[in-house]
Design a protein around this motif. Sequence first.
Motif, short mmCIF file in Angstrom:
data_model
loop_
_atom_site.label_atom_id
_atom_site.label_comp_id
_atom_site.label_asym_id
_atom_site.label_seq_id
_atom_site.Cartn_x
_atom_site.Cartn_y
_atom_site.Cartn_z
N THR A 93 -11.00 0.41 -9.48
CA THR A 93 -10.75 1.78 -9.04
C THR A 93 -12.05 2.51 -8.69
O THR A 93 -13.12 2.16 -9.17
CB THR A 93 -10.02 2.61 -10.12
N LEU A 94 -11.90 3.51 -7.86
CA LEU A 94 -12.96 4.46 -7.53
C LEU A 94 -12.39 5.83 -7.84
O LEU A 94 -11.36 6.22 -7.28
CB LEU A 94 -13.34 4.36 -6.05
N LEU A 121 -15.39 12.65 5.22
CA LEU A 121 -15.77 11.38 4.61
C LEU A 121 -14.76 10.30 4.97
O LEU A 121 -13.55 10.53 4.89
CB LEU A 121 -15.83 11.52 3.07
N LYS A 122 -15.28 9.14 5.33
CA LYS A 122 -14.44 7.97 5.53
C LYS A 122 -15.06 6.84 4.73
O LYS A 122 -16.21 6.47 4.95
CB LYS A 122 -14.33 7.58 7.00
N THR A 128 -10.17 -2.30 5.57
CA THR A 128 -9.34 -1.40 4.78
C THR A 128 -9.97 -0.01 4.69
O THR A 128 -11.13 0.12 4.32
CB THR A 128 -9.16 -1.95 3.34
N THR A 129 -9.19 1.02 5.03
CA THR A 129 -9.64 2.40 4.84
C THR A 129 -9.26 2.81 3.43
O THR A 129 -8.08 2.89 3.09
CB THR A 129 -9.02 3.35 5.87
N THR A 145 -4.51 7.38 -5.33
CA THR A 145 -4.28 7.80 -3.95
C THR A 145 -5.15 7.04 -2.96
O THR A 145 -5.01 7.22 -1.75
CB THR A 145 -4.56 9.31 -3.78
N MET A 146 -6.03 6.20 -3.45
CA MET A 146 -6.92 5.44 -2.58
C MET A 146 -6.40 4.01 -2.42
O MET A 146 -5.77 3.47 -3.32
CB MET A 146 -8.33 5.43 -3.15
N THR A 147 -6.70 3.43 -1.28
CA THR A 147 -6.32 2.04 -1.02
C THR A 147 -7.53 1.17 -1.29
O THR A 147 -8.39 0.98 -0.43
CB THR A 147 -5.85 1.88 0.44
#
Length: 189
Positions: A93-94, A121-122, A128-129, A145-147
């Motif tokens: 995770t981040l 920010l991207k 993968t985004t 919520t992040m992939t």
Amino acid sequence: MLSLSLTGTLSGFAASITNSSNTAASGTLVMQEQNAAGSVTCASTDGGSVSTNAATCSTINKFGGSTTMTPGNTVSTSITIKNTGTAAASSFTLTPGAKCTQSANGATNGSATDVCAKLNLKVTSGATTVYTGTLAGFAGSAASTMTMPAAPLAGATVPFTFAVTLDSSADNTYQGVAASVPMTWTFTA
């Protein structure tokens, strides 16, 4: 009477196996972060040992550390996260910090108070985004919520690129202001 004394043993077939090396041991889960040039490395054990396995790395700035951005300008930073332990991670995770903090950048500063909303920010990992949006939206985002890419096996490396863009609509009030969001990377096994 005749007395017989028999000494000795009766013989037969026999076989045996001795297992002298019966051990069980735990593996290690150690995270390493490295900049694209490979010149700066931080490890989760830098904060002490594998017993604490958590460290703060302030030497790799994911947002590039630029102090000269202009509207529409993008700064990209590439890093890798590696599992240098002996155990595979089961999750990865981040987690961004709770808020985006704005500060002055030098002696001359504009009056804008929402620079976190003007910095886009991207975050990508290969194709993968992981995240796309503003720094204001990134701050406090739930890790769910992040992939994120798959949790790395022992010895595996995962690449990331952080691209920060000052929105092209930023006017003079956005001069001389900076934004910061801490983040925490976590492996679990």
